[in-house]
Design a protein around this motif. Structure first.
Motif, PDB file in Angstrom:
ATOM      1  N   VAL A  24      64.394  56.850  92.174  1.00 44.36           N
ATOM      2  CA  VAL A  24      65.585  56.977  93.005  1.00 44.36           C
ATOM      3  C   VAL A  24      65.336  57.911  94.190  1.00 44.36           C
ATOM      4  N   MET A  25      64.751  59.083  93.915  1.00 41.16           N
ATOM      5  CA  MET A  25      64.623  60.090  94.975  1.00 41.16           C
ATOM      6  C   MET A  25      63.512  59.754  95.968  1.00 41.16           C
ATOM      7  N   ASP A  26      62.348  59.390  95.463  1.00 38.58           N
ATOM      8  CA  ASP A  26      61.288  59.013  96.391  1.00 38.58           C
ATOM      9  C   ASP A  26      61.493  57.591  96.882  1.00 38.58           C
ATOM     10  N   GLY A  27      62.282  56.802  96.150  1.00 41.82           N
ATOM     11  CA  GLY A  27      62.528  55.422  96.550  1.00 41.82           C
ATOM     12  C   GLY A  27      63.227  55.316  97.886  1.00 41.82           C
ATOM     13  N   PHE A  28      64.236  56.193  98.128  1.00 38.60           N
ATOM     14  CA  PHE A  28      64.947  56.037  99.398  1.00 38.60           C
ATOM     15  C   PHE A  28      64.108  56.491 100.581  1.00 38.60           C
ATOM     16  N   MET A  49      63.781  59.829 110.197  1.00 37.38           N
ATOM     17  CA  MET A  49      62.777  60.645 109.528  1.00 37.38           C
ATOM     18  C   MET A  49      63.312  62.044 109.230  1.00 37.38           C
ATOM     19  N   ASN A  50      64.109  62.590 110.125  1.00 34.77           N
ATOM     20  CA  ASN A  50      64.661  63.920 109.892  1.00 34.77           C
ATOM     21  C   ASN A  50      65.631  63.946 108.713  1.00 34.77           C
ATOM     22  N   SER A  51      66.223  62.805 108.378  1.00 34.11           N
ATOM     23  CA  SER A  51      67.152  62.772 107.257  1.00 34.11           C
ATOM     24  C   SER A  51      66.461  63.001 105.918  1.00 34.11           C
ATOM     25  N   ILE A  52      65.149  62.761 105.873  1.00 33.79           N
ATOM     26  CA  ILE A  52      64.412  62.935 104.618  1.00 33.79           C
ATOM     27  C   ILE A  52      63.355  64.028 104.695  1.00 33.79           C
ATOM     28  N   ALA A  53      63.077  64.539 105.897  1.00 34.84           N
ATOM     29  CA  ALA A  53      62.009  65.525 106.050  1.00 34.84           C
ATOM     30  C   ALA A  53      62.182  66.762 105.174  1.00 34.84           C
ATOM     31  N   PRO A  54      63.411  67.275 104.953  1.00 28.05           N
ATOM     32  CA  PRO A  54      63.524  68.487 104.129  1.00 28.05           C
ATOM     33  C   PRO A  54      63.335  68.259 102.631  1.00 28.05           C
ATOM     34  N   VAL A  55      63.402  67.004 102.170  1.00 28.41           N
ATOM     35  CA  VAL A  55      63.448  66.770 100.721  1.00 28.41           C
ATOM     36  C   VAL A  55      62.344  65.864 100.190  1.00 28.41           C
ATOM     37  N   TRP A  56      61.609  65.193 101.064  1.00 24.58           N
ATOM     38  CA  TRP A  56      60.718  64.139 100.569  1.00 24.58           C
ATOM     39  C   TRP A  56      59.630  64.670  99.647  1.00 24.58           C
ATOM     40  N   GLY A  58      59.641  67.415  97.787  1.00 28.69           N
ATOM     41  CA  GLY A  58      60.214  67.831  96.516  1.00 28.69           C
ATOM     42  C   GLY A  58      60.527  66.651  95.615  1.00 28.69           C
ATOM     43  N   ASN A  59      60.872  65.507  96.213  1.00 26.87           N
ATOM     44  CA  ASN A  59      61.161  64.308  95.420  1.00 26.87           C
ATOM     45  C   ASN A  59      59.956  63.886  94.580  1.00 26.87           C
ATOM     46  N   GLU A  60      58.758  64.125  95.103  1.00 30.37           N
ATOM     47  CA  GLU A  60      57.554  63.673  94.407  1.00 30.37           C
ATOM     48  C   GLU A  60      57.203  64.544  93.204  1.00 30.37           C
ATOM     49  N   THR A  61      57.933  65.653  93.023  1.00 31.25           N
ATOM     50  CA  THR A  61      57.743  66.461  91.822  1.00 31.25           C
ATOM     51  C   THR A  61      57.928  65.627  90.563  1.00 31.25           C
ATOM     52  N   TRP A  62      58.864  64.688  90.631  1.00 29.56           N
ATOM     53  CA  TRP A  62      59.168  63.877  89.445  1.00 29.56           C
ATOM     54  C   TRP A  62      58.031  62.935  89.096  1.00 29.56           C
ATOM     55  N   LEU A  63      57.244  62.519  90.092  1.00 22.54           N
ATOM     56  CA  LEU A  63      56.071  61.699  89.812  1.00 22.54           C
ATOM     57  C   LEU A  63      55.054  62.491  89.005  1.00 22.54           C
ATOM     58  N   VAL A  64      54.866  63.764  89.369  1.00 21.65           N
ATOM     59  CA  VAL A  64      53.936  64.626  88.638  1.00 21.65           C
ATOM     60  C   VAL A  64      54.428  64.829  87.211  1.00 21.65           C
ATOM     61  N   TYR A 317      66.428  73.576  91.994  1.00 24.75           N
ATOM     62  CA  TYR A 317      65.979  73.713  93.391  1.00 24.75           C
ATOM     63  C   TYR A 317      66.130  72.406  94.155  1.00 24.75           C
ATOM     64  N   THR A 318      66.064  71.269  93.454  1.00 27.16           N
ATOM     65  CA  THR A 318      66.308  69.993  94.131  1.00 27.16           C
ATOM     66  C   THR A 318      67.753  69.895  94.597  1.00 27.16           C
ATOM     67  N   ALA A 319      68.686  70.255  93.710  1.00 24.80           N
ATOM     68  CA  ALA A 319      70.104  70.215  94.072  1.00 24.80           C
ATOM     69  C   ALA A 319      70.395  71.177  95.224  1.00 24.80           C
ATOM     70  N   TRP A 320      69.760  72.351  95.196  1.00 22.37           N
ATOM     71  CA  TRP A 320      69.971  73.335  96.269  1.00 22.37           C
ATOM     72  C   TRP A 320      69.466  72.806  97.605  1.00 22.37           C
ATOM     73  N   ALA A 321      68.300  72.157  97.600  1.00 25.09           N
ATOM     74  CA  ALA A 321      67.747  71.611  98.844  1.00 25.09           C
ATOM     75  C   ALA A 321      68.682  70.551  99.433  1.00 25.09           C
ATOM     76  N   TYR A 322      69.199  69.674  98.586  1.00 24.53           N
ATOM     77  CA  TYR A 322      70.112  68.642  99.079  1.00 24.53           C
ATOM     78  C   TYR A 322      71.413  69.263  99.584  1.00 24.53           C
ATOM     79  N   TRP A 323      71.856  70.334  98.936  1.00 28.87           N
ATOM     80  CA  TRP A 323      73.092  70.991  99.372  1.00 28.87           C
ATOM     81  C   TRP A 323      72.905  71.666 100.725  1.00 28.87           C
ATOM     82  N   VAL A 324      71.795  72.355 100.907  1.00 28.06           N
ATOM     83  CA  VAL A 324      71.536  73.060 102.161  1.00 28.06           C
ATOM     84  C   VAL A 324      71.481  72.078 103.332  1.00 28.06           C
TER      85      VAL A 324
END
Length: 335
Positions: A24-28, A49-56, A58-64, A317-324
């Motif tokens: 879901v997170m890296d998918g978008f 690109m700027n809409s995802i630059a702050p979070v992309w 961190g999204n890949e943490t779930w792949l690890v 920290y993922t929720a915080w990044a999306y909130w900021v």
């Protein structure tokens, strides 16, 4: 013994959650890369690109977490799945590398921006296609002899895996387009809404095609969906999927912002639920169950303590990044 079985099931759900969170997170943001050539050069591409630059990243943490959890909790499955899909895994990682580099270099090397845009799109498409084909290779069955992969280098390449790969590309494009409907405004939002409608229709068709293909792919899969009493437990999944699909299309026909994105996530959740119905309790169809592949009970307990500590931190920290970085994206953006 009962405690060991419960632990194994818990770990199966932990890994399933990590995979779903990644998809879901890296998918978008992969979806935005796939759609990138359709955006106007200049402000529209920059805002996307700027809409995802702050979070992309961190999204890949779930792949690890998903890959590491599979290695630690189900080492036999890890040892079988990777040799069966090495070309796909390598392609996925290379795609993610090219995409990640493109995020930074398209801003720092404007003279070659066309090249970095192509790397962003190509890396996103290759990564999405490889992930979908890996799922298809797993579902179609992996040849195992003893405790080792016994197939050939090219077993993963079939019409079925190509179908699941294209379906994943379409699904990620849907997630990316609905994300942009939420994050952009004006003409860019209208463009994203138009793309989302097309991606939604393609996703519905391809989900249906994969589901029907599964019924002829494996007789056991068909039995899970079409025989009693299993059909009574499985039937809510396609029914709810149809309801979500209709609601999603309706939300894209009116001025909704975040609703289409959440409905797209619901569609993926139902797709994963259908995958669970199809595969359970096998982690490597057709012959290795989660209990066959599980690590010793002591190892599972040790790792469970670590996950109990780290997973809330990751979610926090993922929720915080999306909130900021909430709200619409303007031309100033992240860079």
């Amino acid at each position: 013994m009962a405690f060991a079985i419960d632990l194994t099931t818990i770990w199966a759900f932990i890994i399933a959650f990590a995979v779903f969170a990644y998809v879901v997170m890296d998918g978008f943001d992969l979806g935005i890369g796939i759609l990138f050539p359709t955006f106007k050069v200049g402000s529209e591409r920059d805002r996307a690109m700027n809409s995802i630059a702050p979070v992309w990243d961190g999204n890949e943490t779930w792949l690890v977490l998903g890959g590491g959890g599979l290695f630690a909790a189900f080492p036999l499955a890890y040892a079988v799945i990777l040799p069966a899909t090495y070309p796909l895994i390598i392609a996925m990682l290379l795609g993610l590398v090219f995409r990640g580099v493109a995020f930074e270099f398209r801003w720092r090397d404007p003279g070659h921006r066309r090249f970095w845009d192509a790397a962003f799109t190509g890396g996103s498409f290759v990564a999405a296609m490889a992930q979908g084909m890996t799922l298809g290779a797993l579902l179609q069955g992996i040849e195992v002899s003893g405790r080792s992969y016994a197939g050939s280098w090219w077993d993963w390449l079939t019409p079925y895996t190509l179908l699941t790969g294209i379906g994943t590309v379409a699904g990620y494009a849907l997630l990316g387009a609905t994300w942009l409907v939420w994050k952009l405004d004006g003409e860019s939002q209208d463009h994203a809404r138009s793309l989302a409608k097309k991606a939604a229709l393609a996703t519905f068709v391809l989900m249906g095609a994969v589901s029907l293909y599964n019924l002829v792919l494996n007789s056991e899969y068909a039995a899970r969906w079409l025989t009693e009493p299993e059909i009574y437990f499985a039937a809510p999944v396609p029914i709810l999927t149809a309801i979500v699909a209709v609601t999603l299309l309706r939300s894209l026909s009116v001025s909704r912002h975040s609703k289409p994105f959440w409905l797209a996530i619901a569609l993926f959740f139902l797709g994963m639920a259908g995958l669970g119905v199809t595969m359970w309790p096998y982690v490597v169809p057709p012959g290795i169950t989660i209990w066959d592949a599980a690590s010793p009970e002591s190892s599972q307990i040790f790792m469970l303590v670590g996950v109990a500590i780290t997973m809330p931190l990751i979610i926090g920290y993922t929720a915080w990044a999306y909130w900021v970085f909430r709200g619409k994206v303007d031309d100033a953006g992240y860079h």
